[in-house]
Scaffold this motif. Structure first.
Motif, PDB file in Angstrom:
ATOM      1  N   VAL A 258       0.843  -1.209   0.000  1.00  0.00           N
ATOM      2  CA  VAL A 258       0.000   0.000   0.000  1.00  0.00           C
ATOM      3  C   VAL A 258       0.877   1.258   0.000  1.00  0.00           C
ATOM      4  CG1 VAL A 258      -1.768   1.285   1.263  1.00  0.00           C
ATOM      5  CG2 VAL A 258      -1.924  -1.195   1.114  1.00  0.00           C
ATOM      6  N   ILE A 259       1.903   1.262   0.861  1.00  0.00           N
ATOM      7  CA  ILE A 259       2.809   2.427   0.944  1.00  0.00           C
ATOM      8  C   ILE A 259       3.477   2.654  -0.422  1.00  0.00           C
ATOM      9  CG2 ILE A 259       4.968   3.262   1.990  1.00  0.00           C
ATOM     10  CD1 ILE A 259       2.953   3.281   4.107  1.00  0.00           C
ATOM     11  N   PHE A 262       1.575   4.656  -2.999  1.00  0.00           N
ATOM     12  CA  PHE A 262       1.300   6.082  -2.717  1.00  0.00           C
ATOM     13  C   PHE A 262       2.044   6.964  -3.703  1.00  0.00           C
ATOM     14  CE2 PHE A 262       0.450   6.028   2.190  1.00  0.00           C
ATOM     15  CZ  PHE A 262      -0.678   5.273   1.978  1.00  0.00           C
ATOM     16  N   HIS A 267       4.012  11.320  -0.194  1.00  0.00           N
ATOM     17  CA  HIS A 267       5.081  10.992   0.777  1.00  0.00           C
ATOM     18  C   HIS A 267       5.799  12.273   1.186  1.00  0.00           C
ATOM     19  CE1 HIS A 267       5.155   6.618   0.755  1.00  0.00           C
ATOM     20  NE2 HIS A 267       5.205   6.571  -0.555  1.00  0.00           N
ATOM     21  N   ILE A 270       3.687  14.416   3.489  1.00  0.00           N
ATOM     22  CA  ILE A 270       3.501  13.822   4.819  1.00  0.00           C
ATOM     23  C   ILE A 270       4.819  13.861   5.606  1.00  0.00           C
ATOM     24  CG2 ILE A 270       2.872  11.707   6.057  1.00  0.00           C
ATOM     25  CD1 ILE A 270       1.042  11.074   3.672  1.00  0.00           C
ATOM     26  N   PHE A 275       0.471  16.270   7.665  1.00  0.00           N
ATOM     27  CA  PHE A 275      -0.156  14.957   7.888  1.00  0.00           C
ATOM     28  C   PHE A 275      -1.603  14.888   7.401  1.00  0.00           C
ATOM     29  CE2 PHE A 275       2.798  15.489  11.629  1.00  0.00           C
ATOM     30  CZ  PHE A 275       3.847  14.826  11.027  1.00  0.00           C
ATOM     31  N   ILE A 278      -2.998  13.240   3.887  1.00  0.00           N
ATOM     32  CA  ILE A 278      -3.339  11.819   3.633  1.00  0.00           C
ATOM     33  C   ILE A 278      -4.853  11.595   3.682  1.00  0.00           C
ATOM     34  CG2 ILE A 278      -3.205  10.862   5.996  1.00  0.00           C
ATOM     35  CD1 ILE A 278      -1.503   8.565   4.706  1.00  0.00           C
ATOM     36  N   TRP A 279      -5.588  12.397   4.448  1.00  0.00           N
ATOM     37  CA  TRP A 279      -7.046  12.215   4.548  1.00  0.00           C
ATOM     38  C   TRP A 279      -7.803  13.115   3.579  1.00  0.00           C
ATOM     39  CZ3 TRP A 279      -7.112   7.873   6.849  1.00  0.00           C
ATOM     40  CH2 TRP A 279      -6.227   7.604   7.887  1.00  0.00           C
ATOM     41  N   GLU A 283      -6.753  11.356  -4.249  1.00  0.00           N
ATOM     42  CA  GLU A 283      -6.286   9.994  -4.575  1.00  0.00           C
ATOM     43  C   GLU A 283      -6.509   9.041  -3.411  1.00  0.00           C
ATOM     44  OE1 GLU A 283      -2.956   9.128  -7.554  1.00  0.00           O
ATOM     45  OE2 GLU A 283      -2.173  10.701  -6.280  1.00  0.00           O
ATOM     46  N   MET A 284      -6.194   9.529  -2.205  1.00  0.00           N
ATOM     47  CA  MET A 284      -6.301   8.645  -1.048  1.00  0.00           C
ATOM     48  C   MET A 284      -7.764   8.335  -0.731  1.00  0.00           C
ATOM     49  SD  MET A 284      -3.241   8.420  -0.980  1.00  0.00           S
ATOM     50  CE  MET A 284      -3.065   7.130   0.198  1.00  0.00           C
ATOM     51  N   ARG A 285      -8.627   9.327  -0.936  1.00  0.00           N
ATOM     52  CA  ARG A 285     -10.063   9.094  -0.724  1.00  0.00           C
ATOM     53  C   ARG A 285     -10.602   8.124  -1.779  1.00  0.00           C
ATOM     54  NH1 ARG A 285     -12.855  14.796   1.050  1.00  0.00           N
ATOM     55  NH2 ARG A 285     -11.738  15.007   3.006  1.00  0.00           N
ATOM     56  N   PHE A 287      -8.886   5.915  -3.389  1.00  0.00           N
ATOM     57  CA  PHE A 287      -8.285   4.602  -3.106  1.00  0.00           C
ATOM     58  C   PHE A 287      -9.141   3.837  -2.091  1.00  0.00           C
ATOM     59  CE2 PHE A 287      -5.171   1.616  -1.448  1.00  0.00           C
ATOM     60  CZ  PHE A 287      -4.387   1.321  -2.535  1.00  0.00           C
ATOM     61  N   LEU A 288      -9.523   4.513  -1.006  1.00  0.00           N
ATOM     62  CA  LEU A 288     -10.350   3.865   0.028  1.00  0.00           C
ATOM     63  C   LEU A 288     -11.706   3.444  -0.549  1.00  0.00           C
ATOM     64  CD1 LEU A 288      -9.822   5.982   3.274  1.00  0.00           C
ATOM     65  CD2 LEU A 288      -9.058   3.662   2.845  1.00  0.00           C
ATOM     66  N   ILE A 291     -11.295   0.489  -2.996  1.00  0.00           N
ATOM     67  CA  ILE A 291     -11.019  -0.750  -2.248  1.00  0.00           C
ATOM     68  C   ILE A 291     -12.330  -1.335  -1.710  1.00  0.00           C
ATOM     69  CG2 ILE A 291     -10.121  -1.557   0.016  1.00  0.00           C
ATOM     70  CD1 ILE A 291      -7.838  -1.558  -1.759  1.00  0.00           C
ATOM     71  N   MET A 292     -13.203  -0.451  -1.200  1.00  0.00           N
ATOM     72  CA  MET A 292     -14.475  -0.932  -0.641  1.00  0.00           C
ATOM     73  C   MET A 292     -15.342  -1.571  -1.733  1.00  0.00           C
ATOM     74  SD  MET A 292     -15.746   1.586   2.331  1.00  0.00           S
ATOM     75  CE  MET A 292     -14.930   3.141   2.200  1.00  0.00           C
TER      76      MET A 292
END
Lengths: 501, 38
Positions: A258-259, A262, A267, A270, A275, A278-279, A283-285, A287-288, A291-292
């Motif tokens: 997973v890392i 990214f 990176h 962060i 920090f 990431i939320w 892209e990160m949203r 990705f989540l 995945i679901m």
């Protein structure tokens, strides 16, 4: 009107290509030194000395013959990149062919292209008896190619200029972490080296805890880290991750997969203390969310046939493969044939979807990428709002990627062009597979795995498969890793030689 | 910035990346539980 390339254009391309080939030759000293000093394998190490000399000779000769002070323009840089990946494939295949573990030079080329593009499909014979030097070289391929072959040259071998930025762009990267492209390249290396040390130690200790000898545990740890973080999926043993039979090992691998998928820019943010990025990042949203959706489809498919009756086994066999596909790593905790014989069409479709969509942009992952999926989703929202609101209303759609931006039509167009090109690539390999007699879903699975630089296999990829299919997958892996534009630029370059005025 | 501060912030960065992965594994566990026991 297409202009015929001038001799100065060819010299420019030749000079930078020579520098990159020189860089590839120099990296071959790593397995040579490791083979002589660490592994005490003088004979396999000699394969690398010979291959390094060939690459260094070609690199120096090309740079000397084409010596120039001119800067590379964008088109030339893309041609250099497209050529340099082919050169890297051919030259790196020499030591693998000399190992005697490949049936032909084409198979060795397939292996190196699969490694450099962080795909992970393999044609090696009797992997369990391959020397450690050769195994190290297999795993160094993803580590070098994942960061980018041009990144090696930019970091150490060429001067910083607009030309080097064009090289960086040519490898499907369009985000500068810091204003200077050389420092961007060095930061990418810094992240990778920090995680390499961390990954080797953690996986080494995990290896010792499951009964491997310390030397073996740390060697496996380094190899598994390089192929996991760089989303390649190579393993030093033929049963892949099944070899370790350890839940802890699998969870550590999930972490690095997973890392590794990214965005390097994320990176960078962060690691500098931002920090919250990431939320907030699109892209990160995405990705989540993806995945679901994929987990829902795949697990519903597995439940349909009650493939894995226990909870933990469903996590280790089902969810592991979902993460492996989504991050485009290709590590497997099941045998290839199990996809076909046990999983069923719905679960297989879920995995194909995850492989097609891929990881984050500007990372080592392949596929369409989460940034593009996120932008397409936001563009859909914008269009639906346009339909629902009054025709005179101005609809602005925002998204956050490092900074908050508004969706622009130009951006959506670029995203849709690349996305369509990926679908074309997935379709091309599927057509060739079906033409050669493989069932549609199997051909689609393997083609998506190759073009998305994933490496999961349902059993088609094998030393015995037709040469046409090997060449097709090589082209898919190459074009998929370079996000097609550099490949199109190379075709354009040849068209200009033939038809230009 | 002092080197030790840079290292501290980078370590915190790795921690937050690990938290994100933990969320993904958590999602996986939730789906596993949902499909096993519902």
């Amino acid at each position: 009107m297409i202009l015929k390339p001038q001799i100065s254009d060819v010299r420019n391309i030749g000079y930078y290509l020579g520098r990159i080939i020189l860089g590839i030759g120099l990296t071959m000293f790593l397995p040579f030194i490791a083979g002589v000093v660490l592994f005490r394998e003088p004979n396999p190490a000699l394969d690398f000395l010979l291959s390094a000399n060939i690459a260094i000779f070609i690199g120096i000769a090309l740079s000397w013959l084409c010596k120039t002070d001119k800067e590379l323009n964008t088109g030339q840089a893309m041609v250099v990149i497209a050529f340099s990946w082919l050169a890297a494939m051919a030259l790196s295949a020499i030591p693998l062919l000399l190992s005697g573990h490949y049936k032909s030079f084409l198979d060795a080329c397939f292996e190196t292209m699969s490694g450099f593009t962080t795909t992970g499909l393999t044609l090696v014979q009797d992997l369990d008896h391959l020397s450690r030097s050769h195994n190290l070289w297999r795993h160094l391929g993803p580590f070098l190619g994942g960061q980018g072959i041009a990144i090696i040259a930019i970091s150490f071998l060429v001067k910083g200029s607009s030309g080097t930025f064009n090289l960086y762009l040519g490898e499907g990267r369009d985000e500068k972490l810091v204003p200077n492209v050389i420092n961007t390249a060095r930061f990418i290396w810094a992240i990778s080296i920090v995680y390499l040390i961390l990954g080797t130690v953690v996986l080494g200790l995990a290896g010792i805890s499951i009964g491997l000898k310390p030397s073996s545990a740390f060697f496996h740890g380094a190899c598994i880290f390089m192929a996991g973080f760089d989303t390649a999926g190579f393993s030093p043993q033929s049963p892949n991750i099944l070899y370790y039979h350890s839940l802890a090992y699998e969870i550590i691998i999930i972490f690095f997969m997973v890392i590794g998928s990214f965005n390097f820019n994320l990176h960078y943010q962060i690691w500098r203390g931002n920090f919250k990025e990431i939320w907030k990042n699109i892209e990160m949203r995405t990705f989540l969310f993806v995945i679901m959706i994929i987990a829902l489809i795949t697990m519903a498919g597995l439940r349909q046939f009650n493939v894995y009756p226990g909870g933990i086994i469903l996590l280790r066999k089902g969810f592991f493969q979902i993460i492996s596909g989504q991050t485009t790593t290709g590590y497997m905790t099941i045998y290839a044939q199990q996809f076909l014989k046990e999983w069923g069409d719905l679960a297989l479709t879920g995995i194909i979807l995850s492989m097609a969509l891929g990881g984050c942009a500007c990372s080592t992952a392949g596929g369409i990428k989460m940034l593009r999926v996120g932008i397409i989703y936001q563009a859909f929202r914008q269009d639906i709002k346009r339909i629902l609101l009054s025709p005179s209303a101005i609809v602005a759609q925002k998204f956050h990627h490092i900074k908050t931006m508004f969706i622009e039509d130009k951006q959506v167009r670029a995203v849709l062009i690349i996305t369509s090109a990926y679908f074309f690539l997935y379709g091309l390999g599927t057509l060739v597979g079906v033409w050669l007699g493989y069932p549609f879903l199997e051909a689609l699975f393997e083609s998506t795995s190759a073009a998305g630089n994933v490496g999961l296999s349902c059993g088609i990829t094998d030393a015995g498969m037709p040469a046409v299919l090997k060449v097709t997958y090589i082209i898919e892996m190459w074009a998929g890793r370079l996000e097609l534009m550099s490949v199109f630029a190379l075709f354009g370059f040849f068209a200009a030689i033939l038809k230009g005025k | 910035m002092k080197k030790i501060t840079i290292l501290y912030i980078a370590a915190l960065g790795i921690f937050w990346e690990a938290v994100y992965v933990a969320v993904i594994i958590g999602i996986g566990l939730l789906f596993v539980l949902a499909f096993r026991y519902i």
